[in-house]
Motif scaffolding. Structure first.
Motif, PDB file in Angstrom:
ATOM      1  N   GLN A   1      44.065  78.223 -17.789  1.00 43.80           N
ATOM      2  CA  GLN A   1      43.677  78.690 -16.448  1.00 43.80           C
ATOM      3  C   GLN A   1      43.532  80.213 -16.378  1.00 43.80           C
ATOM      4  N   LEU A   2      43.659  80.890 -17.500  1.00 43.67           N
ATOM      5  CA  LEU A   2      43.429  82.332 -17.514  1.00 43.67           C
ATOM      6  C   LEU A   2      41.989  82.634 -17.136  1.00 43.67           C
ATOM      7  N   GLU A   3      41.802  83.582 -16.247  1.00 39.01           N
ATOM      8  CA  GLU A   3      40.462  83.974 -15.820  1.00 39.01           C
ATOM      9  C   GLU A   3      40.203  85.423 -16.213  1.00 39.01           C
ATOM     10  N   GLU A   4      38.934  85.738 -16.397  1.00 34.35           N
ATOM     11  CA  GLU A   4      38.536  87.077 -16.832  1.00 34.35           C
ATOM     12  C   GLU A   4      38.174  87.930 -15.618  1.00 34.35           C
ATOM     13  N   PHE A   5      38.783  89.108 -15.587  1.00 32.48           N
ATOM     14  CA  PHE A   5      38.516  90.079 -14.520  1.00 32.48           C
ATOM     15  C   PHE A   5      37.984  91.361 -15.144  1.00 32.48           C
ATOM     16  N   ILE A   6      37.284  92.145 -14.321  1.00 26.74           N
ATOM     17  CA  ILE A   6      36.842  93.471 -14.732  1.00 26.74           C
ATOM     18  C   ILE A   6      37.530  94.502 -13.843  1.00 26.74           C
ATOM     19  N   VAL A   7      37.993  95.577 -14.445  1.00 29.66           N
ATOM     20  CA  VAL A   7      38.723  96.619 -13.723  1.00 29.66           C
ATOM     21  C   VAL A   7      37.728  97.507 -12.994  1.00 29.66           C
ATOM     22  N   MET A   8      37.842  97.529 -11.668  1.00 27.75           N
ATOM     23  CA  MET A   8      36.952  98.348 -10.847  1.00 27.75           C
ATOM     24  C   MET A   8      37.544  99.728 -10.580  1.00 27.75           C
ATOM     25  N   ASP A   9      38.876  99.792 -10.433  1.00 25.14           N
ATOM     26  CA  ASP A   9      39.530 101.069 -10.201  1.00 25.14           C
ATOM     27  C   ASP A   9      40.984 100.938 -10.627  1.00 25.14           C
TER      28      ASP A   9
ATOM     29  N   LEU B   1      42.498  89.625 -18.752  1.00 25.22           N
ATOM     30  CA  LEU B   1      42.765  88.226 -18.429  1.00 25.22           C
ATOM     31  C   LEU B   1      43.968  88.142 -17.494  1.00 25.22           C
ATOM     32  N   GLY B   2      43.868  87.267 -16.519  1.00 23.81           N
ATOM     33  CA  GLY B   2      44.958  87.113 -15.565  1.00 23.81           C
ATOM     34  C   GLY B   2      44.893  85.784 -14.850  1.00 23.81           C
ATOM     35  N   PHE B   3      45.882  85.540 -14.004  1.00 18.76           N
ATOM     36  CA  PHE B   3      45.966  84.317 -13.220  1.00 18.76           C
ATOM     37  C   PHE B   3      45.683  84.637 -11.753  1.00 18.76           C
ATOM     38  N   ASP B   4      44.881  83.783 -11.125  1.00 16.34           N
ATOM     39  CA  ASP B   4      44.463  83.968  -9.741  1.00 16.34           C
ATOM     40  C   ASP B   4      45.403  83.182  -8.825  1.00 16.34           C
TER      41      ASP B   4
ATOM     42  N   VAL C   1      46.821  88.446  -7.705  1.00 13.36           N
ATOM     43  CA  VAL C   1      46.466  88.284  -9.117  1.00 13.36           C
ATOM     44  C   VAL C   1      47.598  88.859  -9.961  1.00 13.36           C
ATOM     45  N   VAL C   2      47.912  88.188 -11.065  1.00 12.71           N
ATOM     46  CA  VAL C   2      48.849  88.715 -12.056  1.00 12.71           C
ATOM     47  C   VAL C   2      48.079  88.870 -13.364  1.00 12.71           C
ATOM     48  N   LEU C   3      47.939  90.117 -13.814  1.00 17.86           N
ATOM     49  CA  LEU C   3      47.208  90.398 -15.047  1.00 17.86           C
ATOM     50  C   LEU C   3      48.148  90.222 -16.244  1.00 17.86           C
TER      51      LEU C   3
END
Length: 452
Positions: A260-268, A324-327, A349-351
């Protein structure tokens, strides 16, 4: 009587049997060494020579053995011929020397170990290792180890208790009982349950346990599992260790499956320099940096939805990095302690860890592990993906690979390129071992040993 006549009249080999039976187990190819020892011996070997001479030891107490050697026989003739040279003192101080041949007849007899295997009774103790999580152990939530003795199984249990947090139970079943000699035959079973928490799991602690660990937050990330569970609070960098006894008194489970790990992109990202902990707080991690980040799912780039959270990965992340983190915000989680928490204290979210290009890491990896031969079905199978995850964990965690032998892969040519360097952790050359290969002076594989 002269010596020449003595030789014709006196047989100093009298009393030494000229034909002896040797028992051989065809299943394991071992010979019986009385009374009950089975030994592995090659034909015409020193070990087989010693075993055959022990068969004659009692009958040769009055003579002196000068020489012994094998005579060639067909390997499948079930015959072993040995030429013996002996000496003995006869009348008037004369010493006679005689050469004769003893024939050993190989008789088939199944050893006790093979007998138990054929009778489906080849184990005395079993260690049942169970962990109720989705890991590489997928057969009945665990794996069974069978042993020929209870002592060997107990050593396995002791090893597991020193390596991972677990609890064990022991039981035994009576197989047979001899009333005449008062002997019992038992089969022992050891059940070992490993804590259902793995590296990179997000857990929710009970309020009582969180308070006893230094008033840390209830939502924590497991960063390592050794003989204890290492936890870190992503909101404060507070760390704690939970041993097996503490865990079983206050159990908790992982809130998410690794899939269930999802990919995020760091915006700031904003590094938090001065974070003050409350009264009674425990230790803080010096290996991590606390930061506030705004992230967006890579699957939702066509929307404006962003998530704000705190993370312990401030020393690794930059704007534009993948992580990668959990939503939590869009997940339906059924957990006793999480459902009772104040919703304002539950993060969106927990990265967990920074994401790197796997194909580049595999291409750049110039090391390997020694493993048993297996059929590789491709990179897309679950087993191969989990194996690649393990290799990446070794690259990222120096403490984890401290007890693992890593070998330099000679088939990989190291290629250094500025474009390929995405900051992914790697194993240094000093940590690699040279793989041992047995070759002869010409550089080819060593030839078979030549014997007379």
């Amino acid at each position: 009587m002269c010596v020449a006549c003595l030789r014709t009249q006196v047989d100093i080999s009298e009393g030494i049997p000229k034909q002896v039976t040797v028992h051989f187990c065809k299943q394991c190819e071992r010979y019986l060494q009385p009374p009950a020892t089975w030994v592995q011996c090659a034909l015409e070997s020193r070990e087989l020579l010693a075993l055959c001479l022990k068969k004659l030891k009692s009958s040769m107490s009055k003579v002196r053995l000068i020489d012994a050697g094998f005579l060639w026989t067909e390997p499948h003739s079930k015959r072993i011929k040995m030429k013996l040279t002996i000496q003995k003192e006869v009348m008037n101080g004369a010493i006679l020397q005689q050469v004769f041949v003893v024939e050993f007849v190989i008789q088939s007899q199944m050893c006790d170990d093979c007998h138990r295997v054929e009778a489906k009774d080849f184990w005395k103790a079993v260690v049942q290792v169970r962990q109720k999580v989705d890991t590489f152990i997928e057969v009945d939530e665990g794996i069974d180890f069978y042993y020929g003795s209870k002592q060997h199984a107990q050593k396995m249990v002791d090893f597991l208790q020193c390596t991972v947090p677990c609890r064990s139970k022991a039981s035994q079943r009576l197989i047979s009982h001899d009333i005449h000699s008062n002997t019992y035959n038992y089969k022992s079973t050891f059940s070992v349950e490993i804590v259902p928490v793995c590296k990179d799991n997000v857990v929710c602690l009970s309020p009582r346990l969180a308070q006893s660990l230094g008033n840390m937050g209830q939502v924590c990330v497991c960063i390592r599992v050794t003989s204890t569970i290492h936890l870190i609070d992503p909101r404060t960098l507070q760390i704690a260790e939970v041993d097996g006894n503490t865990y079983w008194r206050n159990p908790f489970n992982g809130l998410f499956n690794p899939k269930q790990l999802e990919e995020f992109i760091v915006m700031d990202i904003d590094i938090i320099r001065d974070q003050k902990l409350g009264a009674g707080a425990g230790m803080r991690s010096n290996k991590h940096t606390l930061a506030e980040v705004w992230v967006q799912k890579t699957s939702e780039m066509n929307t404006s939805q962003q998530y704000h959270c705190r993370t312990f990965l401030g020393h690794l992340l930059n704007i534009g990095d993948l992580v990668l983190g959990f939503d939590f915000a869009n997940s339906n989680i059924n957990d006793e302690y999480l459902n009772k928490m104040n919703p304002h204290h539950v993060p969106d979210v927990v990265l967990i860890k920074k994401s790197y290009d796997r194909s580049r890491r595999v291409k750049r990896r110039n090391w390997k592990l020694q493993e048993m031969a297996r059929d590789r079905e491709g990179m897309d199978t679950d087993d191969e993906r989990q194996y690649q995850d393990f290799l990446e964990d070794l690259e990222e965690d120096e403490a984890l690979r401290k007890n693992v032998n890593i070998f330099r892969d000679a088939s990989k040519i190291p290629v250094e390129s500025d474009t390929d360097d995405d900051g992914a952790p790697c194993v240094s050359l000093a940590e690699m071992l040279e793989e041992l290969s047995l070759t002869d002076a010409t550089g080819g594989e060593g030839a078979d040993m030549m014997t007379d």
